[in-house]
Design a protein around this motif. Structure first.
Motif, PDB file in Angstrom:
ATOM      1  N   TYR A  35      39.682  36.006  43.906  1.00 46.49           N
ATOM      2  CA  TYR A  35      39.925  37.338  44.446  1.00 46.49           C
ATOM      3  C   TYR A  35      41.403  37.481  44.791  1.00 46.49           C
ATOM      4  O   TYR A  35      42.138  36.502  44.886  1.00 46.49           O
ATOM      5  CB  TYR A  35      39.086  37.576  45.710  1.00 46.49           C
ATOM      6  N   PHE A 114      37.764  41.705  43.747  1.00 46.02           N
ATOM      7  CA  PHE A 114      36.874  40.620  43.341  1.00 46.02           C
ATOM      8  C   PHE A 114      37.105  40.315  41.866  1.00 46.02           C
ATOM      9  O   PHE A 114      36.971  41.193  41.015  1.00 46.02           O
ATOM     10  CB  PHE A 114      35.406  41.012  43.557  1.00 46.02           C
ATOM     11  N   ALA A 119      33.681  34.813  44.697  1.00 49.44           N
ATOM     12  CA  ALA A 119      34.524  35.338  45.782  1.00 49.44           C
ATOM     13  C   ALA A 119      33.677  35.827  46.951  1.00 49.44           C
ATOM     14  O   ALA A 119      34.127  35.805  48.097  1.00 49.44           O
ATOM     15  CB  ALA A 119      35.406  36.465  45.272  1.00 49.44           C
TER      16      ALA A 119
END
Length: 142
Positions: A35, A114, A119
């Motif tokens: 991320y 993301f 993540a």
């Protein structure tokens, strides 16, 4: 609405959609590159405020300032998080500036991009979402 249940739904959505962390212009590396997180405002200090429940449904065109101000007001000067699967941190300055102009200055505005489903279990991501007084799911070219 149960906030924990709502957070689980948001995380599940982000996981399905899918190394860097920017906090007030500083770059912190995320080892797995799952991320990217950008934050402006008081990013190192969480505050808890009493919020007002509400949902904004918007899409298919340009952003509507009035809808964002409505959402900002419900956060009651707390922390606002934008989650997305493509794009950048453009909402941070836009939302923060709207909060200042509407005399409801937010504590912080964070965007989480993301890149991978994993993540959604990262501690930094979970902390940002758990501490949020408002969450906006950004769209894009799905």
């Amino acid at each position: 609405i149960n906030m924990k249940f709502s957070l689980n739904i948001i995380l599940a959505f982000a996981s399905l959609c899918l190394n860097l962390i920017y906090i007030n212009g500083d770059l912190i590396n995320n080892k797995l590159n799952d991320y990217t997180l950008w934050c402006i405002g008081n990013c190192d200090k969480d505050i808890s405020t009493e919020t007002t429940p509400g949902v904004v449904m918007m899409g298919g065109g340009t952003d509507t300032d009035e809808a964002f101000v409505w959402h900002i007001n419900r956060a009651n000067k707390g922390d606002f998080v934008v989650i997305r699967t493509s794009g950048d941190d453009a909402y941070n300055n836009y939302i923060y500036a709207l909060s200042v102009a509407s005399k409801a200055k937010l504590n912080s505005v964070t965007t989480i991009l993301f890149k991978r489903p994993s993540a959604s279990s990262e501690s930094v991501v979970l902390e940002a979402l758990n501490n949020a007084e408002a969450i906006f799911l950004a769209g894009g070219d799905q």
